[in-house]
Design an enzyme around this catalytic site. Structure first.
Site, PDB file in Angstrom:
ATOM      1  N   PRO A   1       4.943   6.105   4.790  1.00 19.99           N
ATOM      2  CA  PRO A   1       5.667   6.382   3.535  1.00 19.99           C
ATOM      3  C   PRO A   1       4.721   6.594   2.359  1.00 19.99           C
ATOM      4  O   PRO A   1       3.714   5.911   2.238  1.00 19.99           O
ATOM      5  CB  PRO A   1       6.502   5.114   3.321  1.00 19.99           C
ATOM      6  CG  PRO A   1       5.862   4.055   4.138  1.00 19.99           C
ATOM      7  CD  PRO A   1       5.201   4.748   5.294  1.00 19.99           C
ATOM      8  N   MET A   2       5.060   7.561   1.507  1.00 16.78           N
ATOM      9  CA  MET A   2       4.294   7.771   0.268  1.00 16.78           C
ATOM     10  C   MET A   2       5.279   8.055  -0.858  1.00 16.78           C
ATOM     11  O   MET A   2       6.056   9.023  -0.788  1.00 16.78           O
ATOM     12  CB  MET A   2       3.331   8.951   0.403  1.00 16.78           C
ATOM     13  CG  MET A   2       2.072   8.625   1.182  1.00 16.78           C
ATOM     14  SD  MET A   2       0.957  10.051   1.298  1.00 16.78           S
ATOM     15  CE  MET A   2       1.695  10.969   2.629  1.00 16.78           C
TER      16      MET A   2
ATOM     17  N   CYS B   1       2.411  -2.630  -0.705  1.00 17.37           N
ATOM     18  CA  CYS B   1       2.107  -1.836  -1.905  1.00 17.37           C
ATOM     19  C   CYS B   1       1.207  -2.626  -2.856  1.00 17.37           C
ATOM     20  O   CYS B   1       1.525  -3.759  -3.221  1.00 17.37           O
ATOM     21  CB  CYS B   1       3.401  -1.443  -2.622  1.00 17.37           C
ATOM     22  SG  CYS B   1       3.068  -0.469  -4.101  1.00 17.37           S
TER      23      CYS B   1
ATOM     24  N   LYS C   1       5.820  -3.180   7.026  1.00 16.84           N
ATOM     25  CA  LYS C   1       4.527  -2.535   6.763  1.00 16.84           C
ATOM     26  C   LYS C   1       3.708  -3.466   5.887  1.00 16.84           C
ATOM     27  O   LYS C   1       4.164  -3.904   4.835  1.00 16.84           O
ATOM     28  CB  LYS C   1       4.727  -1.185   6.082  1.00 16.84           C
ATOM     29  CG  LYS C   1       3.440  -0.423   5.854  1.00 16.84           C
ATOM     30  CD  LYS C   1       3.720   1.058   5.684  1.00 16.84           C
ATOM     31  CE  LYS C   1       2.453   1.836   5.396  1.00 16.84           C
ATOM     32  NZ  LYS C   1       2.011   1.675   4.011  1.00 16.84           N
TER      33      LYS C   1
ATOM     34  N   GLN D   1      12.553   2.842   3.508  1.00 17.22           N
ATOM     35  CA  GLN D   1      11.685   1.715   3.138  1.00 17.22           C
ATOM     36  C   GLN D   1      12.173   1.060   1.849  1.00 17.22           C
ATOM     37  O   GLN D   1      12.390   1.742   0.847  1.00 17.22           O
ATOM     38  CB  GLN D   1      10.231   2.138   2.959  1.00 17.22           C
ATOM     39  CG  GLN D   1       9.351   0.883   2.850  1.00 17.22           C
ATOM     40  CD  GLN D   1       7.918   1.159   2.451  1.00 17.22           C
ATOM     41  OE1 GLN D   1       7.659   1.716   1.387  1.00 17.22           O
ATOM     42  NE2 GLN D   1       6.987   0.776   3.300  1.00 17.22           N
TER      43      GLN D   1
ATOM     44  N   ARG E   1      -2.350   9.948   3.737  1.00 15.41           N
ATOM     45  CA  ARG E   1      -3.095  10.980   3.007  1.00 15.41           C
ATOM     46  C   ARG E   1      -3.557  12.127   3.892  1.00 15.41           C
ATOM     47  O   ARG E   1      -3.695  13.263   3.423  1.00 15.41           O
ATOM     48  CB  ARG E   1      -4.278  10.327   2.277  1.00 15.41           C
ATOM     49  CG  ARG E   1      -3.825   9.422   1.133  1.00 15.41           C
ATOM     50  CD  ARG E   1      -4.952   8.555   0.635  1.00 15.41           C
ATOM     51  NE  ARG E   1      -5.418   7.652   1.689  1.00 15.41           N
ATOM     52  CZ  ARG E   1      -6.456   6.850   1.582  1.00 15.41           C
ATOM     53  NH1 ARG E   1      -7.149   6.834   0.463  1.00 15.41           N
ATOM     54  NH2 ARG E   1      -6.798   6.075   2.584  1.00 15.41           N
TER      55      ARG E   1
ATOM     56  N   ASP F   1      -7.042   5.790   7.024  1.00 16.42           N
ATOM     57  CA  ASP F   1      -8.160   6.695   7.275  1.00 16.42           C
ATOM     58  C   ASP F   1      -8.026   7.514   8.555  1.00 16.42           C
ATOM     59  O   ASP F   1      -9.041   7.925   9.131  1.00 16.42           O
ATOM     60  CB  ASP F   1      -9.495   5.926   7.288  1.00 16.42           C
ATOM     61  CG  ASP F   1      -9.751   5.191   5.988  1.00 16.42           C
ATOM     62  OD1 ASP F   1      -9.018   5.447   5.016  1.00 16.42           O
ATOM     63  OD2 ASP F   1     -10.677   4.360   5.953  1.00 16.42           O
TER      64      ASP F   1
HETATM   65  C1  LIG Z   1       0.412   8.535  -3.101  1.00 19.52           C
HETATM   66  C2  LIG Z   1       0.673   7.395  -2.154  1.00 19.52           C
HETATM   67  C3  LIG Z   1       1.907   6.774  -2.168  1.00 19.52           C
HETATM   68  C4  LIG Z   1       2.160   5.704  -1.305  1.00 19.52           C
HETATM   69  N1  LIG Z   1       3.401   5.148  -1.298  1.00 19.52           N
HETATM   70  C5  LIG Z   1       3.691   4.183  -0.385  1.00 19.52           C
HETATM   71  C6  LIG Z   1       5.018   3.680  -0.248  1.00 19.52           C
HETATM   72  O1  LIG Z   1       5.955   4.098  -0.937  1.00 19.52           O
HETATM   73  N2  LIG Z   1       5.224   2.699   0.688  1.00 19.52           N
HETATM   74  C7  LIG Z   1       4.210   2.214   1.484  1.00 19.52           C
HETATM   75  O2  LIG Z   1       4.449   1.339   2.323  1.00 19.52           O
HETATM   76  N3  LIG Z   1       2.958   2.699   1.374  1.00 19.52           N
HETATM   77  C8  LIG Z   1       2.692   3.672   0.499  1.00 19.52           C
HETATM   78  N4  LIG Z   1       1.438   4.210   0.456  1.00 19.52           N
HETATM   79  C9  LIG Z   1       0.412   3.727   1.401  1.00 19.52           C
HETATM   80  C10 LIG Z   1       0.366   4.606   2.646  1.00 19.52           C
HETATM   81  O3  LIG Z   1       1.580   4.539   3.374  1.00 19.52           O
HETATM   82  C11 LIG Z   1      -0.787   4.171   3.579  1.00 19.52           C
HETATM   83  O4  LIG Z   1      -0.583   2.837   3.949  1.00 19.52           O
HETATM   84  C12 LIG Z   1      -2.157   4.302   2.928  1.00 19.52           C
HETATM   85  O5  LIG Z   1      -2.267   5.497   2.178  1.00 19.52           O
HETATM   86  C13 LIG Z   1      -3.278   4.274   3.983  1.00 19.52           C
HETATM   87  O6  LIG Z   1      -3.091   5.279   4.923  1.00 19.52           O
HETATM   88  P1  LIG Z   1      -3.919   6.681   4.879  1.00 19.52           P
HETATM   89  O7  LIG Z   1      -5.376   6.343   4.954  1.00 19.52           O
HETATM   90  O8  LIG Z   1      -3.413   7.442   6.097  1.00 19.52           O
HETATM   91  O9  LIG Z   1      -3.602   7.347   3.590  1.00 19.52           O
HETATM   92  C14 LIG Z   1       1.159   5.252  -0.418  1.00 19.52           C
HETATM   93  C15 LIG Z   1      -0.078   5.899  -0.421  1.00 19.52           C
HETATM   94  C16 LIG Z   1      -0.325   6.955  -1.260  1.00 19.52           C
HETATM   95  C17 LIG Z   1      -1.667   7.644  -1.213  1.00 19.52           C
END
Ligand SMILES: Cc1cc2nc3c(=O)[nH]c(=O)nc-3n(C[C@H](O)[C@H](O)[C@H](O)COP(=O)(O)O)c2cc1C
Length: 321
Positions: free
Chosen positions: A10-11, A98, A137, A67, A223, A200
């Protein structure tokens, strides 16, 4: 061995239905909405707008998990029940990761990891409130001195959670440094429910490595999917031990245009143009002429102007071959 789960993490502000649709088309097997405040959702003066925007689900996309975040057991349970009743979602995911100051200050998100008894109260209450699959999460812990993801995962499992996603960083790390997959391996070893490795992972190579190091049941990608829903096709191909042919520049631009068309149909011209700016910058990142195009996209007022710029951009890539 079962085929690993490929999830879009989720983002906030990003994993709306157009983004989820494009990722699902590329082989992503599990998507989640942006996080929504349990209390905010319950108290939203116009609940319909929540479903129109933040929690919009397209009839043609595979049902996403929803979520929720919050720190009050009652709100979390009530929101989970109400959201489950909509029939829109395939599961409920609790945000315990978060790191944002605003969220943490209220005691929600990763702040919950400082109080495992509150985590237990929330997970237990939400479990009772929904029959949908329940996932949690989390991060590794609050800081390096307080790594407690194993304990939290065990609590979640004991209370009936069906899946855990672990982002391999602490809250204090925010997004700095690199994700510690070895700590995620400890979580995987400590529970019998599926665990997704997060942090990552942005390619087949990093996904295979993460699966090998952690023994996890799948990966969650955030990301790495920005401007690159194709990452799921790349990883799927690698898991099937098939060669992967990356998208051509034309295909990338066609996907970016489809993304824009979905956004336009959903949000209308003004919002769609604004929302698509960031996505388009991600789609063209690293390509020839990207900096110049970025400036022109930022100045564009209509989606048609944006689409024309993208078409010119695709032509430029070809002429450079
Ligand atoms: C812009 C952005 C928004 C995010 N929003 C959420 C969210 O709403 N809920 C959540 O559990 N994690 C959120 N995350 C965290 C991501 O789900 C993830 O745990 C984190 O970016 C690490 O994974 P990655 O390296 O694949 O980016 C967010 C991350 C980013 C970059």
């Amino acid at each position: 061995m079962k085929t690993p789960i490929l999830a879009l993490a989720p983002m906030a502000g990003i994993t709306d239905w157009p983004m989820r649709t494009l990722c699902a088309e590329q082989g992503c097997g599990s998507t989640t909405t942006e996080m929504v405040s349990a209390q905010g959702f319950l108290q939203a003066p116009n609940t319909l707008n929540v479903y129109k925007y933040l929690l919009a689900v397209h009839p043609d996309e595979p049902r996403p998990k929803v979520q929720i975040f919050g720190h009050e057991t009652g709100y979390m349970a009530e929101a989970a029940a109400r959201l489950s009743d909509t029939g829109l979602f395939s599961g409920v995911d609790i945000n315990m990761g978060c790191p944002a100051q605003k969220v943490v200050t209220s005691g929600s998100g990763s702040a919950l990891m400082r109080d495992l008894s509150q985590c237990a109260a929330i997970i237990g209450a939400v479990r009772k409130a929904t029959d949908l699959p329940l996932s949690v999460k989390m991060r590794l812990g609050w800081d390096d001195a307080h790594i407690n993801a194993v304990e939290l995962a065990q609590i979640a499992q004991d209370l009936g959670a069906d899946l855990i996603t672990v982002h391999g960083r602490t809250r204090m790390q925010q997004y700095a440094g690199s994700a510690n997959w070895l700590e995620i391996a400890k979580v995987k070893a400590a529970v019998s429910i599926p665990v997704l490795c997060n942090g990552d992972i942005d390619s087949a190579q990093s996904a295979l490595k993460a699966l090998e190091v952690t023994g996890c049941d799948g990966v969650a990608i955030a990301r790495g999917a920005l401007g690159n829903p194709f990452v799921f096709a790349e990883i799927s191909a690698a898991l099937r031990k098939e060669a992967y042919i990356p998208p051509t520049d034309d295909e990338v631009v066609a996907t970016a245009i489809r993304h824009g068309q979905m956004m336009l149909a959903w949000k209308g011209e003004h919002s769609a143009v604004l929302e698509m700016r960031k996505h388009l910058c991600w789609y063209i990142h690293g390509k020839r002429g990207a900096a110049r195009l970025r400036t022109r996209i930022t100045a564009a007022d209509t989606m048609q102007e944006v689409f024309d710029l993208l078409a010119q951009f695709a032509a430029l890539q070809k002429s450079a071959d």
